[in-house]
Design a protein around this motif. Structure first.
Motif, PDB file in Angstrom:
ATOM      1  N   TRP A 201       0.842  -1.200   0.000  1.00 48.91           N
ATOM      2  CA  TRP A 201       0.000   0.000   0.000  1.00 48.91           C
ATOM      3  C   TRP A 201       0.872   1.244   0.000  1.00 48.91           C
ATOM      4  O   TRP A 201       2.016   1.229   0.463  1.00 48.91           O
ATOM      5  CB  TRP A 201      -0.929   0.017   1.217  1.00 48.91           C
ATOM      6  N   LEU A 202       0.302   2.336  -0.501  1.00 49.83           N
ATOM      7  CA  LEU A 202       1.035   3.588  -0.667  1.00 49.83           C
ATOM      8  C   LEU A 202       0.884   4.445   0.585  1.00 49.83           C
ATOM      9  O   LEU A 202      -0.212   4.585   1.119  1.00 49.83           O
ATOM     10  CB  LEU A 202       0.483   4.334  -1.884  1.00 49.83           C
ATOM     11  N   ARG A 203       2.014   5.035   1.037  1.00 48.69           N
ATOM     12  CA  ARG A 203       1.987   5.916   2.199  1.00 48.69           C
ATOM     13  C   ARG A 203       2.904   7.125   1.958  1.00 48.69           C
ATOM     14  O   ARG A 203       3.874   7.049   1.215  1.00 48.69           O
ATOM     15  CB  ARG A 203       2.465   5.178   3.465  1.00 48.69           C
ATOM     16  N   MET A 204       2.571   8.245   2.643  1.00 48.35           N
ATOM     17  CA  MET A 204       3.401   9.445   2.570  1.00 48.35           C
ATOM     18  C   MET A 204       4.593   9.308   3.520  1.00 48.35           C
ATOM     19  O   MET A 204       4.455   8.816   4.639  1.00 48.35           O
ATOM     20  CB  MET A 204       2.591  10.674   2.960  1.00 48.35           C
ATOM     21  N   VAL A 205       5.765   9.778   3.095  1.00 47.09           N
ATOM     22  CA  VAL A 205       6.949   9.733   3.954  1.00 47.09           C
ATOM     23  C   VAL A 205       6.790  10.687   5.131  1.00 47.09           C
ATOM     24  O   VAL A 205       7.104  10.352   6.265  1.00 47.09           O
ATOM     25  CB  VAL A 205       8.218  10.073   3.143  1.00 47.09           C
ATOM     26  N   GLU A 206       6.307  11.919   4.844  1.00 46.85           N
ATOM     27  CA  GLU A 206       6.140  12.916   5.897  1.00 46.85           C
ATOM     28  C   GLU A 206       4.655  13.212   6.099  1.00 46.85           C
ATOM     29  O   GLU A 206       3.824  12.934   5.247  1.00 46.85           O
ATOM     30  CB  GLU A 206       6.849  14.234   5.535  1.00 46.85           C
ATOM     31  N   GLY A 207       4.356  13.777   7.263  1.00 50.23           N
ATOM     32  CA  GLY A 207       3.029  14.341   7.485  1.00 50.23           C
ATOM     33  C   GLY A 207       2.008  13.410   8.091  1.00 50.23           C
ATOM     34  O   GLY A 207       0.943  13.867   8.503  1.00 50.23           O
ATOM     35  N   GLY A 208       2.263  12.120   8.107  1.00 46.25           N
ATOM     36  CA  GLY A 208       1.290  11.194   8.672  1.00 46.25           C
ATOM     37  C   GLY A 208      -0.067  11.249   7.993  1.00 46.25           C
ATOM     38  O   GLY A 208      -1.095  11.075   8.637  1.00 46.25           O
ATOM     39  N   GLY A 209      -0.072  11.502   6.700  1.00 48.05           N
ATOM     40  CA  GLY A 209      -1.318  11.604   5.956  1.00 48.05           C
ATOM     41  C   GLY A 209      -1.799  13.028   5.734  1.00 48.05           C
ATOM     42  O   GLY A 209      -2.797  13.249   5.047  1.00 48.05           O
ATOM     43  N   LEU A 210      -1.086  14.015   6.321  1.00 48.31           N
ATOM     44  CA  LEU A 210      -1.402  15.423   6.093  1.00 48.31           C
ATOM     45  C   LEU A 210      -0.541  15.979   4.966  1.00 48.31           C
ATOM     46  O   LEU A 210       0.620  15.577   4.801  1.00 48.31           O
ATOM     47  CB  LEU A 210      -1.138  16.243   7.357  1.00 48.31           C
ATOM     48  N   PRO A 211      -1.057  16.924   4.179  1.00 50.39           N
ATOM     49  CA  PRO A 211      -0.200  17.618   3.209  1.00 50.39           C
ATOM     50  C   PRO A 211       0.853  18.431   3.946  1.00 50.39           C
ATOM     51  O   PRO A 211       0.588  18.974   5.023  1.00 50.39           O
ATOM     52  CB  PRO A 211      -1.169  18.505   2.440  1.00 50.39           C
ATOM     53  N   THR A 212       2.042  18.523   3.385  1.00 51.19           N
ATOM     54  CA  THR A 212       3.143  19.201   4.062  1.00 51.19           C
ATOM     55  C   THR A 212       3.629  20.392   3.248  1.00 51.19           C
ATOM     56  O   THR A 212       3.551  20.398   2.016  1.00 51.19           O
ATOM     57  CB  THR A 212       4.320  18.242   4.299  1.00 51.19           C
ATOM     58  N   SER A 213       4.151  21.401   3.957  1.00 51.54           N
ATOM     59  CA  SER A 213       4.702  22.577   3.271  1.00 51.54           C
ATOM     60  C   SER A 213       6.072  22.301   2.680  1.00 51.54           C
ATOM     61  O   SER A 213       6.532  23.046   1.816  1.00 51.54           O
ATOM     62  CB  SER A 213       4.784  23.760   4.245  1.00 51.54           C
ATOM     63  N   LYS A 214       6.710  21.228   3.132  1.00 50.76           N
ATOM     64  CA  LYS A 214       8.002  20.817   2.570  1.00 50.76           C
ATOM     65  C   LYS A 214       8.026  19.304   2.447  1.00 50.76           C
ATOM     66  O   LYS A 214       7.345  18.597   3.189  1.00 50.76           O
ATOM     67  CB  LYS A 214       9.167  21.281   3.454  1.00 50.76           C
ATOM     68  N   THR A 215       8.831  18.823   1.525  1.00 51.31           N
ATOM     69  CA  THR A 215       9.028  17.376   1.393  1.00 51.31           C
ATOM     70  C   THR A 215      10.462  17.118   0.963  1.00 51.31           C
ATOM     71  O   THR A 215      11.122  17.985   0.369  1.00 51.31           O
ATOM     72  CB  THR A 215       8.043  16.774   0.371  1.00 51.31           C
ATOM     73  N   GLU A 216      10.954  15.941   1.299  1.00 45.36           N
ATOM     74  CA  GLU A 216      12.329  15.570   0.978  1.00 45.36           C
ATOM     75  C   GLU A 216      12.535  15.527  -0.537  1.00 45.36           C
ATOM     76  O   GLU A 216      11.757  14.900  -1.264  1.00 45.36           O
ATOM     77  CB  GLU A 216      12.642  14.204   1.584  1.00 45.36           C
ATOM     78  N   ALA A 217      13.555  16.212  -1.010  1.00 46.38           N
ATOM     79  CA  ALA A 217      13.845  16.242  -2.443  1.00 46.38           C
ATOM     80  C   ALA A 217      14.452  14.913  -2.886  1.00 46.38           C
ATOM     81  O   ALA A 217      15.085  14.202  -2.101  1.00 46.38           O
ATOM     82  CB  ALA A 217      14.805  17.380  -2.760  1.00 46.38           C
ATOM     83  N   PRO A 218      14.261  14.548  -4.156  1.00 48.81           N
ATOM     84  CA  PRO A 218      14.843  13.301  -4.650  1.00 48.81           C
ATOM     85  C   PRO A 218      16.348  13.416  -4.829  1.00 48.81           C
ATOM     86  O   PRO A 218      16.910  14.522  -4.807  1.00 48.81           O
ATOM     87  CB  PRO A 218      14.143  13.105  -5.992  1.00 48.81           C
ATOM     88  N   ASN A 219      16.981  12.290  -5.024  1.00 43.83           N
ATOM     89  CA  ASN A 219      18.418  12.244  -5.243  1.00 43.83           C
ATOM     90  C   ASN A 219      18.718  12.577  -6.705  1.00 43.83           C
ATOM     91  O   ASN A 219      19.120  11.728  -7.497  1.00 43.83           O
ATOM     92  CB  ASN A 219      18.954  10.852  -4.869  1.00 43.83           C
ATOM     93  N   LEU A 220      18.472  13.841  -7.043  1.00 42.75           N
ATOM     94  CA  LEU A 220      18.708  14.341  -8.397  1.00 42.75           C
ATOM     95  C   LEU A 220      19.459  15.660  -8.313  1.00 42.75           C
ATOM     96  O   LEU A 220      19.306  16.413  -7.349  1.00 42.75           O
ATOM     97  CB  LEU A 220      17.370  14.567  -9.124  1.00 42.75           C
TER      98      LEU A 220
END
Length: 521
Positions: free
Chosen positions: A290-309
């Motif tokens: 199943w799909l889950r968000m890394v941050e926020g516990g299911g809440l939208p976040t103002s920031k998220t971890e950038a990819p390795n690019l």
């Protein structure tokens, strides 16, 4: 970190796709022309407006479409060297019926040329195309049911698309049954042994969410994720990012997963005049698939971890447009009809945009209006216009608008007693008003400078001419009136700012605009 939203201002219903090292997001444009904005990135952090695929009336004829009709929820995919874009053109949105026609266009280059459209169906909106591993292609869309005592959102339909015949073929299957709440905006993916449908759940307002269902068979049955909403702010009314939903997925070239989704940044009164924006959030797959968000516990976040690019920033947009180029900048759009020399000329007077007056601000056919979406709560926009009206039927100036029912318009017009004047018009829920009891007479024939300053909840107009300083004109006006849910409005765009000219006498009186300056405070 990536700062959300990544596409600020009116950029709803994101559909994200990766092609090699390039990422593209398609978003809805509704009654604004050209149709479908496509943004481009190479790092998921920095984005630029790249192109509009629907640039010809043979692809998109919006004349007469209702406001917040037109282009709903485009879906962008890529397979076998071809970009596929499916979209809905909504001709009727009020009342029991939905006249919503679904089309497909293709291109081998994201910047075009894009094909003329192939008609698919009209059974419901939010179509999405899925390319299966065996080469077969499938269209899904929600089904709209107008009948009494039936569920309006009547489930998700599946039908095969035959690219050689350029049409849908075979039986129509209902792979998800209708429910009492809203199920729309579906996107279909396959990972490992499962087909996953990502759903826009609960409507596009404050109950919006992302839910997921899966099946080992493309025709179902699809089973609900035990976490009923994997992303939502519906139970957190004070969260700074609201209305999260309508998700789509992308996997980076390094195996990282992200979900792009729409969101909004409300004012304190819960109005969202910036419209529905696009955010992105890192996600992962659990051991049980199943799909889950890394941050926020299911809440939208103002920031998220950038990819390795590697980071790939783009050149910033210029603040000032002097109308010295042969074309308007891409981020300016028109209402329903293409920009053509017969009503918006960059040639008739060098260094100016000449707008020939046409229909009224209530028209859904031929307005002479150029505008861009407002993307922040602290901005100033100014212009300068030369205009010599001879009748009250002729107007030109600076406009802030949601649609024909809700707008504020600082303009030059004509009064039988005073001659040329400055006046402010307000449309509120369709009701017309003039805000200056005593219009300001203008006794010069040179440029009139106009400005609007937006400071979160309020906007204020200013003017000057000659060598005078900026002067306030009219009262502070509520910016929230230009939100998509103001007073129960069921709208889907955001606030725009722009320049326009009207001539209800049919004489096509023109106005010359010297520049537009859009800058952040």
């Amino acid at each position: 970190m990536i700062q959300n939203p990544i596409l600020k201002g009116f950029n709803p219903d994101p559909s994200i796709v990766r092609v090699d090292e390039d990422y593209y997001i398609a978003t809805s444009t509704f009654e604004w022309f050209p149709g479908v904005r496509i943004h481009h990135s190479r790092d998921l952090k920095h984005w630029r407006l790249l192109t509009y695929p629907l640039t010809r009336t043979s692809q998109l004829n919006l004349k007469g479409n209702p406001s917040s009709g037109g282009i709903w929820a485009p879906n962008l995919t890529y397979a076998d060297g071809v970009f596929y874009l499916v979209y809905t053109d909504v001709k009727t949105k009020e009342g029991p019926y939905k006249d919503c026609h679904n089309y497909l266009v293709t291109a081998t280059n994201i910047e075009g040329p894009w094909s003329d459209p192939i008609f698919l169906n009209s059974s419901g909106f939010d179509p999405a195309l899925f390319h299966d591993e065996d080469g077969r292609k499938w269209l899904i869309n929600m089904e709209w049911n107008y009948r009494k005592r039936e569920k309006n959102f009547n489930g998700i339909l599946l039908q095969e698309y035959n690219p050689k015949q350029e049409k849908l073929t075979g039986p129509i299957s209902k792979i998800i049954e209708g429910e009492e709440h809203v199920l729309e905006g579906s996107n279909l993916y396959k990972k490992d042994d499962y087909y996953y449908i990502i759903l826009a759940d609960g409507g596009t307002g404050y109950n919006h969410s992302v839910s997921v269902r899966r099946s080992k068979n493309i025709e179902g049955p699809f089973h609900q994720d035990p976490m009923l909403q994997i992303l939502t702010a519906r139970n957190h009314p004070d969260h700074p990012i609201q209305r999260a939903g309508h998700g789509s997925l992308v996997e980076t070239q390094n195996g990282e997963w992200y979900m792009a989704y729409l969101c909004a940044r409300p004012l304190s009164n819960k109005e969202c005049p910036l419209g529905r924006e696009t955010a992105i959030q890192k996600c992962y797959w659990t051991n049980d698939g199943w799909l889950r968000m890394v941050e926020g516990g299911g809440l939208p976040t103002s920031k998220t971890e950038a990819p390795n690019l590697r980071e790939h920033p783009f050149k910033l947009l210029p603040e000032k447009i002097d109308f010295d180029e042969e074309q308007l900048p891409q981020y300016y759009q028109s209402l329903r009809v293409p920009v053509t020399e017969d009503w918006a000329s960059l040639r008739d007077r060098k260094g100016f945009l000449r707008l020939y007056g046409r229909e009224s601000l209530s028209s859904v056919h031929e307005q002479s209006l150029i505008a861009r979406s407002i993307d922040e709560y602290f901005v100033e926009i100014e212009t300068a216009v030369e205009f010599e009206p001879a009748t009250f039927m002729q107007k030109a100036g600076l406009i802030c608008m949601f649609d024909e029912d809700d707008l504020f318009y600082l303009h030059i017009s004509y009064d039988n007693n005073l001659g040329k004047i400055l006046q402010i018009i307000k449309h509120e829920q369709g009701n017309y008003d003039e805000l200056l009891e005593d219009p300001i007479p203008i006794h010069i024939q040179s440029e009139i400078n106009m400005k609007v300053m937006i400071s979160r909840e309020w906007l204020q107009f200013y003017y000057h001419f000659g060598k005078t300083e900026w002067q306030e004109i009219g009262p502070p006006l509520p910016f929230g009136n230009l939100g998509d849910e103001y007073s129960g409005k069921l709208g889907f765009t955001g606030a725009f700012v722009g320049i326009c000219c009207q001539d209800l006498s049919g004489q096509r009186k023109y106005a010359d605009f010297d520049y537009i300056n859009y800058y952040y405070k």
